[in-house]
Design a protein around this motif. Structure first.
Motif, PDB file in Angstrom:
ATOM      1  N   SER A  70      11.897  -3.890  26.348  1.00 49.91           N
ATOM      2  CA  SER A  70      10.746  -3.161  25.817  1.00 49.91           C
ATOM      3  C   SER A  70      11.031  -1.668  25.715  1.00 49.91           C
ATOM      4  CB  SER A  70       9.527  -3.407  26.707  1.00 49.91           C
ATOM      5  OG  SER A  70       8.427  -2.656  26.244  1.00 49.91           O
ATOM      6  N   ARG A  71      11.666  -1.100  26.734  1.00 50.65           N
ATOM      7  CA  ARG A  71      12.024   0.324  26.698  1.00 50.65           C
ATOM      8  C   ARG A  71      13.055   0.602  25.612  1.00 50.65           C
ATOM      9  NH1 ARG A  71      11.596  -0.207  32.259  1.00 50.65           N
ATOM     10  NH2 ARG A  71      13.854  -0.410  32.474  1.00 50.65           N
ATOM     11  N   MET A  72      14.025  -0.305  25.445  1.00 52.15           N
ATOM     12  CA  MET A  72      15.025  -0.124  24.382  1.00 52.15           C
ATOM     13  C   MET A  72      14.347  -0.119  23.018  1.00 52.15           C
ATOM     14  SD  MET A  72      18.469  -2.144  25.554  1.00 52.15           S
ATOM     15  CE  MET A  72      17.756  -3.760  25.431  1.00 52.15           C
ATOM     16  N   GLU A  73      13.387  -0.996  22.841  1.00 56.93           N
ATOM     17  CA  GLU A  73      12.646  -1.047  21.571  1.00 56.93           C
ATOM     18  C   GLU A  73      11.814   0.215  21.395  1.00 56.93           C
ATOM     19  OE1 GLU A  73       9.088  -1.132  19.455  1.00 56.93           O
ATOM     20  OE2 GLU A  73       8.986  -1.700  21.557  1.00 56.93           O
ATOM     21  N   SER A  74      11.062   0.606  22.410  1.00 58.29           N
ATOM     22  CA  SER A  74      10.157   1.755  22.303  1.00 58.29           C
ATOM     23  C   SER A  74      10.897   3.060  22.047  1.00 58.29           C
ATOM     24  CB  SER A  74       9.334   1.909  23.583  1.00 58.29           C
ATOM     25  OG  SER A  74       8.512   0.802  23.778  1.00 58.29           O
ATOM     26  N   ASP A  75      12.023   3.233  22.711  1.00 56.94           N
ATOM     27  CA  ASP A  75      12.774   4.484  22.609  1.00 56.94           C
ATOM     28  C   ASP A  75      13.920   4.396  21.610  1.00 56.94           C
ATOM     29  OD1 ASP A  75      11.148   5.458  24.624  1.00 56.94           O
ATOM     30  OD2 ASP A  75      12.548   4.927  26.212  1.00 56.94           O
ATOM     31  N   GLY A  76      14.055   3.259  20.960  1.00 54.85           N
ATOM     32  CA  GLY A  76      15.193   3.028  20.074  1.00 54.85           C
ATOM     33  C   GLY A  76      15.076   3.730  18.741  1.00 54.85           C
ATOM     34  N   ILE A  77      16.150   3.653  18.009  1.00 54.50           N
ATOM     35  CA  ILE A  77      16.239   4.236  16.678  1.00 54.50           C
ATOM     36  C   ILE A  77      15.554   3.294  15.693  1.00 54.50           C
ATOM     37  CG2 ILE A  77      17.853   4.963  14.876  1.00 54.50           C
ATOM     38  CD1 ILE A  77      19.904   5.350  17.218  1.00 54.50           C
ATOM     39  N   GLN A  86      18.556  -2.530  19.304  1.00 51.48           N
ATOM     40  CA  GLN A  86      19.181  -2.030  20.522  1.00 51.48           C
ATOM     41  C   GLN A  86      19.589  -3.248  21.353  1.00 51.48           C
ATOM     42  OE1 GLN A  86      19.248   1.379  20.268  1.00 51.48           O
ATOM     43  NE2 GLN A  86      17.973   1.009  18.477  1.00 51.48           N
ATOM     44  N   VAL A  87      20.845  -3.288  21.798  1.00 51.79           N
ATOM     45  CA  VAL A  87      21.366  -4.439  22.543  1.00 51.79           C
ATOM     46  C   VAL A  87      21.858  -3.961  23.904  1.00 51.79           C
ATOM     47  CG1 VAL A  87      23.077  -6.302  22.551  1.00 51.79           C
ATOM     48  CG2 VAL A  87      22.044  -5.573  20.400  1.00 51.79           C
ATOM     49  N   GLY A  88      21.338  -4.568  24.980  1.00 55.52           N
ATOM     50  CA  GLY A  88      21.780  -4.245  26.329  1.00 55.52           C
ATOM     51  C   GLY A  88      23.194  -4.745  26.589  1.00 55.52           C
ATOM     52  N   ASN A 129       0.822  -1.213   0.000  1.00 54.59           N
ATOM     53  CA  ASN A 129       0.000   0.000   0.000  1.00 54.59           C
ATOM     54  C   ASN A 129       0.860   1.270   0.000  1.00 54.59           C
ATOM     55  OD1 ASN A 129       0.960   0.000   2.573  1.00 54.59           O
ATOM     56  ND2 ASN A 129      -1.027  -0.155   3.574  1.00 54.59           N
ATOM     57  N   ASN A 130       2.135   1.144  -0.370  1.00 54.83           N
ATOM     58  CA  ASN A 130       3.076   2.251  -0.474  1.00 54.83           C
ATOM     59  C   ASN A 130       3.361   2.960   0.843  1.00 54.83           C
ATOM     60  OD1 ASN A 130       3.526   1.874  -3.227  1.00 54.83           O
ATOM     61  ND2 ASN A 130       1.704   3.047  -3.747  1.00 54.83           N
ATOM     62  N   GLN A 131       3.200   2.271   1.973  1.00 57.45           N
ATOM     63  CA  GLN A 131       3.566   2.827   3.269  1.00 57.45           C
ATOM     64  C   GLN A 131       4.911   2.249   3.682  1.00 57.45           C
ATOM     65  OE1 GLN A 131       0.438   2.198   6.083  1.00 57.45           O
ATOM     66  NE2 GLN A 131      -0.860   3.770   5.182  1.00 57.45           N
ATOM     67  N   LEU A 132       5.758   3.100   4.217  1.00 53.11           N
ATOM     68  CA  LEU A 132       7.074   2.680   4.659  1.00 53.11           C
ATOM     69  C   LEU A 132       6.954   1.839   5.930  1.00 53.11           C
ATOM     70  CD1 LEU A 132      10.113   2.926   4.211  1.00 53.11           C
ATOM     71  CD2 LEU A 132      10.072   4.995   5.596  1.00 53.11           C
ATOM     72  N   PHE A 133       7.693   0.748   5.985  1.00 54.52           N
ATOM     73  CA  PHE A 133       7.698  -0.146   7.145  1.00 54.52           C
ATOM     74  C   PHE A 133       8.997   0.069   7.898  1.00 54.52           C
ATOM     75  CE2 PHE A 133       8.723  -4.237   9.108  1.00 54.52           C
ATOM     76  CZ  PHE A 133       7.557  -4.469   9.818  1.00 54.52           C
ATOM     77  N   ARG A 134       8.914   0.455   9.175  1.00 54.12           N
ATOM     78  CA  ARG A 134      10.095   0.682  10.014  1.00 54.12           C
ATOM     79  C   ARG A 134      10.016  -0.265  11.209  1.00 54.12           C
ATOM     80  NH1 ARG A 134      12.066   6.207   9.333  1.00 54.12           N
ATOM     81  NH2 ARG A 134      14.014   5.241   9.910  1.00 54.12           N
ATOM     82  N   ILE A 135      11.153  -0.766  11.663  1.00 56.80           N
ATOM     83  CA  ILE A 135      11.161  -1.718  12.767  1.00 56.80           C
ATOM     84  C   ILE A 135      12.213  -1.317  13.792  1.00 56.80           C
ATOM     85  CG2 ILE A 135      12.787  -3.292  11.656  1.00 56.80           C
ATOM     86  CD1 ILE A 135      11.067  -5.593  12.869  1.00 56.80           C
ATOM     87  N   ARG A 136      11.911  -1.594  15.060  1.00 58.31           N
ATOM     88  CA  ARG A 136      12.857  -1.400  16.162  1.00 58.31           C
ATOM     89  C   ARG A 136      12.838  -2.667  17.000  1.00 58.31           C
ATOM     90  NH1 ARG A 136       9.578   3.407  16.971  1.00 58.31           N
ATOM     91  NH2 ARG A 136       8.760   2.245  18.711  1.00 58.31           N
TER      92      ARG A 136
END
Length: 70
Positions: A42-49, A54-56, A4-11
């Motif tokens: 979960s916080r690393m994922e939520s606040d990540g780039i 994100q790796v602890g 549907n031409n929407q960009l998919f971003r993942i963290r």
């Protein structure tokens, strides 16, 4: 790009420590994990780039000799 031409971003957030796990619903057998390890990941994922993993510190120490982490 998605169909549907929407960009998919993942963290992704990865953390390593002890957890508590168990079945929380007997009718549909839901399985869950608890403790600060899960909350930190979960916080690393939520606040990540976006588009990053994100790796602890504890996970980094276990993975650094096997994978390129930078």
């Amino acid at each position: 790009m998605a169909e549907n031409n929407q960009l998919f971003r993942i963290r992704i957030g990865i953390n390593t420590r002890s957890v508590v796990a168990g079945v929380i619903e007997l009718k549909k057998l839901d399985y869950d994990l608890w403790r600060d390890t899960v909350n930190t990941a979960s916080r690393m994922e939520s606040d990540g780039i976006a588009d990053s993993i994100q790796v602890g510190e504890a996970a980094y120490q276990l993975l650094k000799d096997k994978y390129l982490i930078g």
